[in-house]
Scaffold this active site. Structure first.
Site, PDB file in Angstrom:
ATOM      1  CE  LYS A  53       0.179   0.044   5.261  1.00  0.00           C
ATOM      2  NZ  LYS A  53      -1.164  -0.685   6.157  1.00  0.00           N
ATOM      3  NE  ARG A 151      -6.862   0.987  10.881  1.00  0.00           N
ATOM      4  CZ  ARG A 151      -5.215   0.843  10.959  1.00  0.00           C
ATOM      5  NH1 ARG A 151      -4.819   1.087  11.473  1.00  0.00           N
ATOM      6  NH2 ARG A 151      -5.651  -0.060   9.788  1.00  0.00           N
ATOM      7  CG  HIS A 183      -4.673  -4.238  11.526  1.00  0.00           C
ATOM      8  ND1 HIS A 183      -3.285  -5.224  10.840  1.00  0.00           N
ATOM      9  CD2 HIS A 183      -3.935  -3.223  11.293  1.00  0.00           C
ATOM     10  CE1 HIS A 183      -2.180  -4.089  10.938  1.00  0.00           C
ATOM     11  NE2 HIS A 183      -2.805  -3.188  10.828  1.00  0.00           N
ATOM     12  NE  ARG A 239      -3.099  -8.291   7.181  1.00  0.00           N
ATOM     13  CZ  ARG A 239      -3.697  -8.658   8.618  1.00  0.00           C
ATOM     14  NH1 ARG A 239      -4.402  -9.289   8.795  1.00  0.00           N
ATOM     15  NH2 ARG A 239      -3.707  -7.198   8.780  1.00  0.00           N
ATOM     16  CE1 TYR A 282      14.277  32.050   4.730  1.00  0.00           C
ATOM     17  CE2 TYR A 282      13.367  29.435   4.757  1.00  0.00           C
ATOM     18  CZ  TYR A 282      13.410  30.850   3.906  1.00  0.00           C
ATOM     19  OH  TYR A 282      12.959  30.724   2.868  1.00  0.00           O
ATOM     20  CB  CYS A 329      14.873  26.288   3.867  1.00  0.00           C
ATOM     21  SG  CYS A 329      15.574  26.592   4.403  1.00  0.00           S
ATOM     22  CG  MET A 330       9.760  23.690   0.602  1.00  0.00           C
ATOM     23  SD  MET A 330       7.750  25.311  -0.358  1.00  0.00           S
ATOM     24  CE  MET A 330       7.038  25.443   0.666  1.00  0.00           C
ATOM     25  CG  ASP A 331      12.724  25.162  -1.755  1.00  0.00           C
ATOM     26  OD1 ASP A 331      11.306  23.848  -1.786  1.00  0.00           O
ATOM     27  OD2 ASP A 331      12.862  25.756  -2.190  1.00  0.00           O
TER      28      ASP A 331
HETATM   29  C1  LIG Z   1      -0.670  -1.847   6.333  1.00  0.00           C
HETATM   30  C2  LIG Z   1      -1.035  -3.131   7.200  1.00  0.00           C
HETATM   31  C3  LIG Z   1      -0.565  -3.773   7.313  1.00  0.00           C
HETATM   32  C4  LIG Z   1       1.301  -3.946   7.478  1.00  0.00           C
HETATM   33  O1  LIG Z   1       1.333  -3.343   9.065  1.00  0.00           O
HETATM   34  P1  LIG Z   1       3.049  -3.469   8.845  1.00  0.00           P
HETATM   35  O2  LIG Z   1       3.124  -2.947  10.854  1.00  0.00           O
HETATM   36  O3  LIG Z   1       3.039  -2.507   7.855  1.00  0.00           O
HETATM   37  O4  LIG Z   1       4.145  -4.731   8.648  1.00  0.00           O
HETATM   38  C5  LIG Z   1      -1.062  -5.827   7.266  1.00  0.00           C
HETATM   39  N1  LIG Z   1      -2.120  -5.222   7.449  1.00  0.00           N
HETATM   40  C6  LIG Z   1      -3.131  -4.401   7.485  1.00  0.00           C
HETATM   41  C7  LIG Z   1      -4.609  -4.598   7.392  1.00  0.00           C
HETATM   42  C8  LIG Z   1      -2.617  -2.822   7.265  1.00  0.00           C
HETATM   43  O5  LIG Z   1      -3.258  -1.850   6.968  1.00  0.00           O
END
Ligand SMILES: *Cc1c(COP(=O)(O)O)cnc(C)c1O
Length: 401
Positions: A53, A151, A183, A239, A282, A329-331
């Site tokens: 992701k 969540r 999760h 995951r 700055y 700074c920004m850049d």
């Molecule tokens: C982002 C995410 C993960 C991965 O989590 P990590 O802490 O980066 O290993 C696994 N499952 C779900 C649902 C997530 O949103």
């Protein structure tokens, strides 16, 4: 060179080699494969879903996906359907599961592109069933259960509705149930009893589905931290996200043999001598205590170097560490080279903003710790004028694109 910026926009000034670019995030695909190998070891009999992701946590989703799959990851995870569609457009054919859907989610597009979707509410079951009927195809559906993160995921009060709607849709063959998952809220405290509570609640949800005649082919709950520190929770699939990129998911602990995949470097664009007493950048928050030499780096907060980091970071140039000074700074930002009496730093040399501790470089974790955040935010926040570049291995000949 890939000729694109980290945000995916074409880079009109793409230099011929990364050594010429002002700001480069180099991603080592061999490190990704190595990390998958380590994670497969922890996963045991469970399959590995590499989470890509947020454009692969800033590393480039498609390239990371390909490297992870080649090293034995079984499938891919993304947050949104759009992220899944982008992987498909980049030619990635593997199983992809998405899990974050708003009311406007294009479930029909997901079904047509063979992207798994996840339900968190009765409404989402209805919308997915309607999309499956409209496309004339069967939707691959996962159920995300809220077992205590509070969540995303099916809330306890919605469970019976979702369970019954899924049972009906499975019987009608408009969907197939692929996995049931949750999760963890406290996985970075592996021994916390809440992890066991969430696992128990997930197992109970699966038993409840099976009780109404719905088979649950796979269940999963482990992110990186749980994959490594709680192998007993693995169930059928793990995951991992952050560990794929080589960063340790458990604070103040070992690196578990993981190798950070991203090295962010900026080219020294200017070097100048300043006199004792001269304030820098700055607000003149830093002043030279003695005559010194400073170097200008073309990276700022618009590129993902947090302004809060002002005065709290080092960079590595030609194998030595130098402190960042004054406001970011920004850049651009500045570092103090001291007397630079060796004269070994020249315009055009590259400063490592973060990379690998085994090369004596600052790490994304070090930067995150300095400002009270997590390395996830540092690597996924690299943007702006940064050009992404891939390597395969650390040595010479590792150039990819
Ligand atoms: C982002 C995410 C993960 C991965 O989590 P990590 O802490 O980066 O290993 C696994 N499952 C779900 C649902 C997530 O949103």
């Amino acid at each position: 060179m890939t000729g694109t910026t980290a945000t995916g926009l074409p880079d009109p000034t793409s230099p011929r080699t990364p050594g010429d670019a002002a700001l480069v995030a180099t991603v080592d695909l061999q490190a990704i494969r190595h990390n998958i190998d380590i994670l497969r070891g922890y996963a045991g009999d469970a399959a590995v879903m590499a989470v890509v992701k947020a454009d692969g946590y800033g590393h480039g989703a498609a390239a990371v996906a390909r490297a992870a799959l080649s090293a034995g990851a079984a499938e891919l995870g993304v947050a949104t359907i759009e992220e899944g569609l982008t992987l498909r457009a980049d030619g990635v054919r593997a199983t992809v599961t998405s899990w974050l859907h708003g009311p406007g989610a294009d479930f029909a597009a997901a079904i047509n592109a063979d992207i798994g979707v996840s339900v968190s509410s009765p409404r989402q079951v209805r919308d997915i069933v309607a999309a499956a009927e409209a496309t004339g195809r069967t939707a691959a559906v996962n159920i995300k259960v809220d077992t205590g993160l509070a969540r995303n995921g099916v809330a306890p009060g919605d469970w019976a509705d979702v369970r019954d709607a899924i049972a009906k849709a499975v019987a009608a063959e408009s969907i197939t149930l692929r996995t049931v998952f949750c999760h963890l809220a406290l996985a970075d405290q592996p021994d916390h009893p809440h992890n066991d509570l969430q696992a128990t609640r997930l197992d109970e949800a699966c038993a409840d589905l099976e009780h109404v005649g719905v088979a649950v082919p796979m269940r999963h709950l482990s992110n990186s931290a749980a994959t490594i520190a709680r192998p007993d929770l693995a169930r059928d699939l793990v995951r991992p996200g952050i560990a794929v990129y080589g960063l340790s998911p458990i604070p103040e602990n070992s690196t578990y043999g993981l190798t950070p995949a991203m090295t962010l470097t900026a080219q020294v664009s200017h070097i100048k001598k300043i006199a004792a007493g001269q304030g820098v950048s700055y607000g003149h928050t830093w002043s030279a205590q003695r005559d010194t030499t400073i170097a200008l780096l073309p990276i700022g907060y618009a590129d993902g170097l947090p302004r809060l980091l002002s005065g709290r970071f080092d960079v590595a140039i030609n194998g030595r560490r130098y402190p960042g000074i004054g406001r970011i700074c920004m850049d651009q930002c500045l570092v103090d080279l001291g007397t630079n009496e060796i004269g070994d730093i020249a315009v055009g040399d590259r400063a490592v903003i973060f990379g690998r501790s085994d090369r004596g470089e600052p790490t994304a974790t070090e930067i995150a710790d300095a400002i009270g955040t997590i390395d996830y935010e540092i690597v996924s926040g690299v943007r702006g004028r940064t050009i992404r570049h891939y390597r395969d291995g650390d040595g010479p000949g590792g150039e990819v694109s």
